[in-house]
Design an enzyme around this catalytic site. Structure first.
Site, PDB file in Angstrom:
ATOM      1  N   CYS A  61       0.849  -1.184   0.000  1.00  0.00           N
ATOM      2  CA  CYS A  61       0.000   0.000   0.000  1.00  0.00           C
ATOM      3  C   CYS A  61       0.889   1.239   0.000  1.00  0.00           C
ATOM      4  CB  CYS A  61      -0.919   0.000   1.215  1.00  0.00           C
ATOM      5  SG  CYS A  61      -1.907   1.513   1.388  1.00  0.00           S
ATOM      6  N   CYS A  87      -5.481   4.144 -12.473  1.00  0.00           N
ATOM      7  CA  CYS A  87      -4.154   4.758 -12.345  1.00  0.00           C
ATOM      8  C   CYS A  87      -3.092   3.817 -11.802  1.00  0.00           C
ATOM      9  CB  CYS A  87      -4.228   5.996 -11.464  1.00  0.00           C
ATOM     10  SG  CYS A  87      -4.689   5.625  -9.750  1.00  0.00           S
ATOM     11  N   CYS A 126     -16.471  -2.730  -8.300  1.00  0.00           N
ATOM     12  CA  CYS A 126     -16.803  -1.352  -8.672  1.00  0.00           C
ATOM     13  C   CYS A 126     -17.421  -0.668  -7.467  1.00  0.00           C
ATOM     14  CB  CYS A 126     -17.780  -1.325  -9.860  1.00  0.00           C
ATOM     15  SG  CYS A 126     -18.267   0.365 -10.322  1.00  0.00           S
ATOM     16  N   CYS A 201      -2.604 -21.343  -4.429  1.00  0.00           N
ATOM     17  CA  CYS A 201      -2.897 -20.853  -3.074  1.00  0.00           C
ATOM     18  C   CYS A 201      -3.577 -21.933  -2.240  1.00  0.00           C
ATOM     19  CB  CYS A 201      -3.755 -19.601  -3.139  1.00  0.00           C
ATOM     20  SG  CYS A 201      -5.356 -19.815  -3.951  1.00  0.00           S
ATOM     21  N   HIS A 525     -10.013 -17.342  -3.317  1.00  0.00           N
ATOM     22  CA  HIS A 525      -8.600 -17.368  -2.902  1.00  0.00           C
ATOM     23  C   HIS A 525      -8.494 -18.037  -1.545  1.00  0.00           C
ATOM     24  CE1 HIS A 525      -4.442 -16.187  -2.402  1.00  0.00           C
ATOM     25  NE2 HIS A 525      -4.739 -15.577  -1.275  1.00  0.00           N
TER      26      HIS A 525
END
Length: 593
Positions: A61, A87, A126, A201, A525
């Site tokens: 992060c 971005c 979203c 995983c 996951h």
């Protein structure tokens, strides 16, 4: 504006979905859902994402990094990192302290930054629609960017900067353990990440739990070398003297497992590559080849069964060698009897049986003729159904016929809020017998009662919560939270004549590991929660001797230690409250009394 937590939310149908509406449980997910999002064209920019990914540190992060959120010199890695598909900004989830992914979306932009992807689970969300998105129902650009990111992970994870976070907590009881050192003997007890080889995983989460299974590490260390001697004690009904046999080297899978577990406990940087161990498993179970999404519970069964077979062959070969490798032509009847008797006892001494295997006894009594039939079956784990609140009919305790495998055994009722443990619980069932008469079949219904109890408890108890089941032609997942205890008393489920339990005594287990499944059928996951703790010498003595050892206390292993969340290479210390709120799929308990 109300925004759901994308790491916990469950997809629901709404009018934007192109597919016909159909009833769906709010706490379940299936593999055919998908939301068409009108924001994809404006909120996804492949060029900007590729440039940002190349320039920034992966899976960190950026805002947490700026705020100097570090621990023992390394960045603290939140459990979930969400990447903005406009971005390329990476932010922590709403479950974390910073909530930087949500804050990034809420910041004013000239164009929408509302679509994010979880870089561990690959769930796309979203914020504007407040829904999970599917690559199948949206523009190709969404699938293209997911493909790019997944390939980027494959290239960068082996050299990722997030190797291992050394566990350290100031002014905490047992801090020596958390720093990776055991104050008792100075040995290293690290938690290391495991590289994802591609959809592995499901394997990594199980291996994190096995790495923290102290009994497995201890017994594998004892039998690792060639030439080790095994003493087979006298069988109760065979009237034979003890036999000492020399064992050959362990099988290839067992050897790979030992080396992997040894590397997990060594001090030093991580993460580790499971390639050698996983390749050996694929040799035994080709179904895991191809790096497809798989089931952790099935992986655990195949792994333990394959090692058990290797050890059984190793022990049987040692017994035959002790008798100069007799054959059916050269051996007399007495030799055959001894080889068979020693083999029956020797097989029970393999490390898988000593650690993981218990025994179930199924008793069925016909209410009309009062005939009683009893069937005993070994188990590696116990599968428990999750009873959803919308289901009004009670779930029967057992099956009408002999269970073909352990997964079909239901102990008590496991609902969405608690475990109930009525003693000697019975269920009334109806059996249908098919009778053939004149090339014609008639049905005869007989009332019967079935009782399913544990007749031998394992040292390590694995509980499997049945979240996945068939719903028509598709698989369906129950996402509802299930409460589970940190300390579990198995006594109410045990028979009166349970082999390794004192009559009337409690049979206590403490939780030390969890395999969690997050997400849905189409984008899930696996991750692990493990408890770093000091091995109990009394407990190891109890397992090694297969006898009750004086001095075992219920508090052993229950109070000390630190919970750690591990998702592939990402590691984070977490409080106990987060562990209890996890969406558990497999629960690992070790016996403490």
């Amino acid at each position: 504006m109300r925004v759901k937590d994308p790491s916990r939310a469950n997809p629901e149908k709404n009018k934007r979905n192109k597919r016909p509406n159909r009833p769906q449980d709010e706490d379940s997910s299936d593999d055919i859902a998908g939301l068409t999002c009108q924001h994809v064209s404006q909120a996804v920019d492949v060029h900007h994402v590729k440039r940002a990914v190349a320039q920034n540190v992966w899976s960190i992060c950026s805002e947490c990094l700026k705020e100097r959120r570090i621990n023992d010199g390394d960045p603290v890695i939140p459990s979930d990192i969400w990447l903005c598909l406009k971005c390329g900004s990476q932010g922590c989830s709403q479950n974390s302290e910073g909530q930087h992914s949500l804050k990034h979306f809420q910041t004013a932009h000239t164009e929408p930054h509302c679509i994010v992807i979880n870089i561990s689970t690959w769930i796309i969300w979203c914020y504007e629609c407040d829904e999970e998105l599917s690559t199948h129902c949206n523009k190709k650009v969404l699938a293209q960017i997911v493909d790019f990111l997944q390939k980027h992970v494959t290239r960068t994870e082996p050299s990722s900067s997030s190797k291992i976070i050394r566990l350290c907590e100031e002014n905490s009881e047992g801090s020596e353990i958390l720093k990776g050192k055991s104050s008792a003997n100075g040995t290293s007890i690290p938690v290391k990440g495991i590289n994802n080889l591609g959809n592995t995983c499901f394997f990594n989460a199980v291996m994190q739990n096995l790495a923290q299974t102290h009994m497995l590490n201890e017994l594998m260390y004892e039998m690792k070398e060639k030439g080790i001697k095994l003493k087979i004690s006298q069988a109760e009904d065979a009237q034979l003297d003890p036999l000492v046999v020399n064992l050959s080297s362990p099988g290839p899978l067992t050897s790979a497992m030992f080396l992997f577990l040894h590397s997990m406990r060594e001090a030093g940087k991580g993460p580790l590559s499971p390639k050698v161990l996983f390749s050996q498993l694929c040799q035994k179970a080709p179904r895991f080849k191809g790096f497809q999404q798989q089931d952790s519970q099935e992986l655990l069964h195949y792994l333990l069964d394959a090692m058990r077979i290797e050890e059984t062959k190793r022990i049987q070969a040692g017994i035959l060698k002790a008798f100069s490798n007799p054959t059916t032509k050269t051996a007399d009847e007495e030799t055959k009897r001894k080889v068979k008797a020693y083999g029956r006892e020797g097989v029970k001494m393999n490390f898988i049986d000593r650690i993981f295997v218990g025994e179930l006894t199924s008793t069925v009594m016909c209410e009309e003729c009062e005939n009683i039939s009893t069937v005993k079956e070994p188990f590696i784990d116990l599968s428990l159904p999750i009873i959803e609140e919308r289901v009004s009919k009670p779930v029967p305790l057992g099956r009408t016929s002999k269970c073909k495998n352990v997964q079909e055994a239901d102990l008590g009722q496991f609902n969405c809020s608690t475990i109930t443990a009525p003693n000697n619980q019975q269920s009334k069932i109806t059996r249908r017998h098919s009778l053939t008469k004149d090339k014609k079949t008639e049905g005869l219904h007989t009332n019967a009662r079935k009782q399913l109890l544990i007749s031998a408890v394992p040292a390590i108890l694995v509980l499997h919560l049945k979240r996945f089941h068939q719903a028509g032609l598709s698989l369906r997942k129950v996402n509802r939270h299930v409460d589970f205890p940190l300390i579990l008393d198995l006594a109410p489920f045990c028979s009166a004549s349970c082999k390794n339990v004192t009559d009337g005594a409690r049979v206590l287990y403490t939780l030390y590991g969890i395999v969690e499944h997050s997400g849905s059928m189409r984008g899930g996951h696996y991750a692990a929660y493990v408890k770093v703790r000091t091995p109990s010498k009394k407990l190891l003595e109890h397992i090694a001797s297969n006898k009750n050892v004086q001095g075992l206390k219920e508090a052993v292993g229950a109070s000390g230690g630190q919970w750690v969340y591990v998702s592939d290479v990402h590691i984070q210390m977490v409080p106990e409250s987060r562990v209890l709120n996890s969406q558990a799929y497999l629960l690992f308990y070790e016996r403490i009394l």
